[in-house]
Design a protein around this motif. Structure first.
Motif, PDB file in Angstrom:
ATOM      1  N   ASP A  78      -3.100   8.339  -7.573  1.00 30.19           N
ATOM      2  CA  ASP A  78      -2.164   9.079  -6.730  1.00 30.19           C
ATOM      3  C   ASP A  78      -1.643  10.289  -7.513  1.00 30.19           C
TER       4      ASP A  78
ATOM      5  N   ASP B 245       0.869   7.100 -11.344  1.00 29.11           N
ATOM      6  CA  ASP B 245       1.430   5.766 -11.582  1.00 29.11           C
ATOM      7  C   ASP B 245       0.711   4.681 -10.794  1.00 29.11           C
ATOM      8  N   HIS B 246      -0.137   5.077  -9.864  1.00 26.80           N
ATOM      9  CA  HIS B 246      -0.891   4.100  -9.074  1.00 26.80           C
ATOM     10  C   HIS B 246      -2.363   4.500  -9.022  1.00 26.80           C
TER      11      HIS B 246
ATOM     12  N   LEU C 297      -5.171  -2.265  -5.474  1.00 23.82           N
ATOM     13  CA  LEU C 297      -4.196  -1.326  -6.035  1.00 23.82           C
ATOM     14  C   LEU C 297      -3.745  -1.794  -7.415  1.00 23.82           C
TER      15      LEU C 297
ATOM     16  N   GLU D 127      -0.928  -0.671 -10.652  1.00 23.27           N
ATOM     17  CA  GLU D 127       0.242   0.146 -10.948  1.00 23.27           C
ATOM     18  C   GLU D 127       0.441   0.250 -12.446  1.00 23.27           C
TER      19      GLU D 127
ATOM     20  N   LYS E 213      -1.837  -4.877  -8.859  1.00 26.58           N
ATOM     21  CA  LYS E 213      -0.651  -4.876  -7.994  1.00 26.58           C
ATOM     22  C   LYS E 213      -0.887  -5.731  -6.755  1.00 26.58           C
TER      23      LYS E 213
ATOM     24  N   TRP F  25      -4.699   9.055  -1.381  1.00 24.78           N
ATOM     25  CA  TRP F  25      -3.276   8.716  -1.346  1.00 24.78           C
ATOM     26  C   TRP F  25      -2.514   9.735  -0.521  1.00 24.78           C
TER      27      TRP F  25
ATOM     28  N   LEU G 286       4.091   2.810  -0.309  1.00 24.41           N
ATOM     29  CA  LEU G 286       2.888   3.576  -0.628  1.00 24.41           C
ATOM     30  C   LEU G 286       2.057   3.748   0.634  1.00 24.41           C
TER      31      LEU G 286
END
Length: 513
Positions: free
Chosen positions: A48, A52-53, A65, A67, A95, A122, A130
């Motif tokens: 993203d 952070d993702h 996903l 993180e 995640k 994203w 999200l």
């Protein structure tokens, strides 16, 4: 081409030193001899905007996903540098995952639609949730992933350690000593349903009696499909791309590009249509498309003939004519049966500054300046050593493999995948001769290719892979034979740091420098 041409984004001064890449993490690592299931092979990777993702999609229609964990408690990396803390490499953790697409069947065309995820993009986050788009060959879905509190009713019972009457334990406790058995195997135990008749309440009552209370201490991640954008493509979707306006996105198949509003799933606008009146006149197809990172009216798409077209949505509703065309003229006398096949662009990416476009064809990576359509500002040889093997690659269909490419956030470097689970990182700053070949394994530098020792004439003519006269066609610069069954097609560069995520079959490898 002008041999002294420089990459416009490169800052003045000496080029940055080559990066030393180190292994960071692996998810889904295979054990020796383990057979990979087809549905587990990763088919899409995307960071993203914050970095952070990370999302991956696979051939089984699942989206997984991850993180980032190393910045959650210690602030940003820049803050840590200022505070003289030891810098830790980026760390991610699993995640959640969800089933994005299921296999379908088109009864009108008698066609199976596989669940494989082709692309993930994203969208802007909102209220801690999200949002992302995922697509298979025909259907795009808009997903919302957020944490929801799990509501539970607390236990309703008498604490057996406190509820003692006439020297016996409460019959509601989980004790087998109070059970009395009847004939024929029956049991008179009233556990879990009612209090034992033997229980007598002490004077003053039982202080440990707990009444039902709704609690929500735990949270769980819930993925919900908000919208489905379907029935707009006759051919397989090869690209989706978000617009910088945060409201629209495009989807592209072989012959058309459609513009969607995220809020409207039953209507799209066809903005590019290259389908001829007679399909026998078809000479090229769309292979990839992407919106400009900051100009919401500009997008680029590539074709199977090796050209990139820049279009401006302000010019007309149907963008039949392009505002700019980027293509490299082939050298006279170099045409062969494979020329058009290897010229086909498999992926394009805009640089973060929006000034440059990176394209990947079968043999090379090319960097283009959108203000200069006479030719690429830099060309990086990726598969030149495979040119003698083109017949074999055509026979086993490897020549049609679609490798992705990516740029670093600062625009100083580019990367793409190759065979034998290798990926290559090139420096594209003015004067840079950086070229690194890494293997998707826990020891990435095992197959590093050395930088050419002879001085190069210009950025655009650097021979990026060393070839020796005695080497055999299927051998790389270090004498390792190439394995065409293991290929690294998908990779992504972290938007703000020198960190790369790449997919080797069902394994996700992460590296940092």
């Amino acid at each position: 081409m002008n041999g002294d041409r420089e990459v416009a984004a490169a800052p003045a001064g000496p080029p940055p030193p080559p990066l030393e890449w180190k292994f960071s993490q692996v998810f889904g690592e295979r054990t020796a001899g383990e057979e990979v299931q087809e549905v587990d092979i990763i088919s899409a990777i995307e960071f993203d905007k914050s970095g952070d993702h990370l999302a991956t999609g696979d051939r089984g229609g699942r989206v997984v996903l991850f993180e980032r964990t190393d910045t959650k408690n210690g602030g940003s990396r820049r803050d840590l540098e200022k505070a003289d803390h030891p810098i830790r490499h980026p760390e991610f953790r699993y995640k959640t995952e969800f089933q994005s697409h299921e296999p379908e069947f088109d009864y009108l065309k008698s066609l199976e639609i596989e669940e494989k995820i082709n692309k993930i993009r994203w969208c802007q986050t909102a209220n801690g949730a999200l949002f992302l788009l995922s697509t298979n060959d025909k259907t795009i879905k808009f997903w919302k992933v957020q944490e929801k509190k799990v509501k539970k009713i607390s236990e309703v019972n008498v604490d057996p350690s406190k509820a003692i009457g006439n020297g016996s334990v409460s019959g509601s406790s989980v004790s087998s000593t109070t059970k009395s058995y009847l004939a024929n195997g029956g049991c008179s135990d009233g556990s879990y349903t009612s209090l034992s008749n033997e229980l007598s309440f002490p004077p003053g009552g039982i202080p440990s009696l707990r009444l039902p209370v709704v609690t929500s201490n735990e949270t769980s991640l819930v993925a919900r499909c908000r919208r489905v954008y379907a029935h707009a493509h006759d051919y397989h979707i090869n690209s989706i791309s978000n617009n910088s306006d945060g409201e629209t996105f495009i989807s592209a198949d072989d012959l058309r590009i459609n513009l969607w509003n995220l809020e409207i799933s039953n209507q799209s606008f066809n903005i590019v249509d290259v389908k001829p009146a007679n399909m026998e006149d078809l000479t090229e197809v769309i292979t990839s498309a992407e919106f400009h990172p900051t100009h919401c009216n500009t997008l680029a798409y590539s074709s199977s003939k090796g050209s990139i077209r820049l279009i401006d949505l302000r010019q007309s509703a149907l963008c039949d004519t392009h505002s700019k065309l980027f293509e490299e003229q082939e050298a006279p006398g170099s045409r062969s049966f494979f020329t058009e096949i290897i010229a086909s662009i498999s992926d394009i990416k805009f640089g973060k500054d929006g000034r440059h476009i990176l394209s990947r064809d079968y043999m090379t990576l090319k960097l283009w300046d959108i203000n200069m359509d006479s030719g690429p500002v830099a060309t990086f040889q990726v598969h030149e050593h495979l040119r003698p093997k083109l017949c074999d690659l055509y026979e086993n269909d490897s020549i049609f493999d679609k490798f992705e490419c990516c740029l670093s956030g600062d625009g100083q470097r580019v990367a793409t995948g190759s065979y034998s689970n290798l990926f290559r990182v090139f420096g594209c700053a003015a004067g840079s001769t950086e070229v690194t070949s890494l293997e998707a394994s826990k020891n990435p530098m095992r197959r590093q290719v050395q930088t050419p020792s002879r001085p190069s004439r210009s950025l655009s003519s650097i021979t990026r892979v060393v070839r020796r006269g005695a080497e055999s066609p299927g051998v790389d610069a270090n004498g390792n034979s190439f394995d065409f069954t293991t290929k690294l097609l998908h990779l992504a560069w972290h938007p703000t740091e020198n960190s790369i995520a790449c997919a080797a079959a069902n394994s996700l490898y992460m590296y940092y420098a």
